[in-house]
Design an enzyme around this catalytic site. Structure first.
Site, PDB file in Angstrom:
ATOM      1  CE  LYS A  14      -5.382   7.328  38.728  1.00  0.00           C
ATOM      2  NZ  LYS A  14      -5.033   8.756  38.599  1.00  0.00           N
ATOM      3  NE  ARG A  89       0.732   7.159  37.505  1.00  0.00           N
ATOM      4  CZ  ARG A  89       0.106   7.129  38.685  1.00  0.00           C
ATOM      5  NH1 ARG A  89      -0.127   5.993  39.293  1.00  0.00           N
ATOM      6  NH2 ARG A  89      -0.280   8.237  39.258  1.00  0.00           N
ATOM      7  NE  ARG A 124     -11.639  17.354  40.516  1.00  0.00           N
ATOM      8  CZ  ARG A 124     -12.263  16.332  39.935  1.00  0.00           C
ATOM      9  NH1 ARG A 124     -11.828  15.104  40.094  1.00  0.00           N
ATOM     10  NH2 ARG A 124     -13.314  16.532  39.174  1.00  0.00           N
ATOM     11  NE  ARG A 134      -0.467  11.152  47.513  1.00  0.00           N
ATOM     12  CZ  ARG A 134      -0.946  10.654  46.377  1.00  0.00           C
ATOM     13  NH1 ARG A 134      -2.111  10.048  46.368  1.00  0.00           N
ATOM     14  NH2 ARG A 134      -0.253  10.748  45.270  1.00  0.00           N
ATOM     15  NE  ARG A 146       1.384  13.182  41.726  1.00  0.00           N
ATOM     16  CZ  ARG A 146       0.473  13.456  42.674  1.00  0.00           C
ATOM     17  NH1 ARG A 146       0.619  14.477  43.471  1.00  0.00           N
ATOM     18  NH2 ARG A 146      -0.573  12.673  42.791  1.00  0.00           N
TER      19      ARG A 146
END
Ligand code: AMP
Length: 190
Positions: A14, A89, A124, A134, A146
């Site tokens: 995204k 979300r 990924r 991160r 997640r």
């Protein structure tokens, strides 16, 4: 105005696609994840709160996220449009966004959903974690959580936009440019 929701699981690409779309269509890029990370860096109260959820791979509560998003939208005067990346979300966020845009005589033009296989996602994200640093991209348990949060709370939103006739699904596997071209085709065809 062209108001796009860029939708997809974590690791779908995204952020990468949003950056390219922003340049081509001159839109304002609003990534809730980026705003939370900026707040964490700045040591704000919002950052501290967001971090406590992000570190576990959980969603930040709706009330906080919606308030933050609305305040970000309000910072821009006469934009050509927005690209919402990582928001909404949850169904509550999607409903709040519709309601908020209506008060400004605006609406979502379309929701572009990037479709990527689940096995590909974890690979990924862990790869991205090596480069981006991160924390939530480097721990396999957080990444799995997640994806779980996405499946439980975010994926049902596809139905929400489908019912509104706004959902466009795009194959999210392939080269960055191939995916970008597919997205542009959907946008240009309206
Ligand atoms: P992202 O950069 O979009 O992958 O988001 C990173 C993390 O920020 C997510 O795992 C959530 O903890 C939090 N986050 C970002 N956007 C939202 C949102 N719309 N609602 C709740 N939490 C969010």
């Amino acid at each position: 105005m062209l108001n796009l929701v860029l939708f997809g699981p974590p690791g779908a690409g995204k952020g990468t696609q949003a950056e390219k779309l922003v340049k081509k269509y001159q839109l304002v890029h609003l990534s809730t994840g980026d705003v939370f990370r900026a707040n964490i860096k700045g040591g704000t109260e919002l950052g501290k709160l967001a971090k406590s959820y992000m570190d576990k791979g959980e969603l930040v509560p709706d009330e906080v996220t919606i308030k933050m998003l609305e305040s970000e939208v309000g910072k821009h005067v006469s934009p050509k449009g927005f690209i919402f990346d990582g928001f909404p979300r949850t169904t509550a966020q999607a409903q709040a966004l519709d309601k908020f845009l209506t008060t400004k005589n605006l609406s979502i033009t379309m929701t572009l959903a990037l479709e990527v296989e689940v096995e590909e996602l974890t690979k990924r994200i862990l790869l991205r974690g090596k480069e981006s640093g991160r924390a939530d991209d480097q721990d396999e348990d957080i990444v799995r959580n997640r994806v779980k949060e996405y499946n439980n709370k975010t994926a049902p939103l596809k139905d929400f936009y489908l019912k509104q006739g706004k959902l466009k699904s795009v194959e999210g596997t392939g080269s960055i440019d191939e995916i970008f071209n597919s997205l542009c085709k959907e946008i240009d065809n309206g």
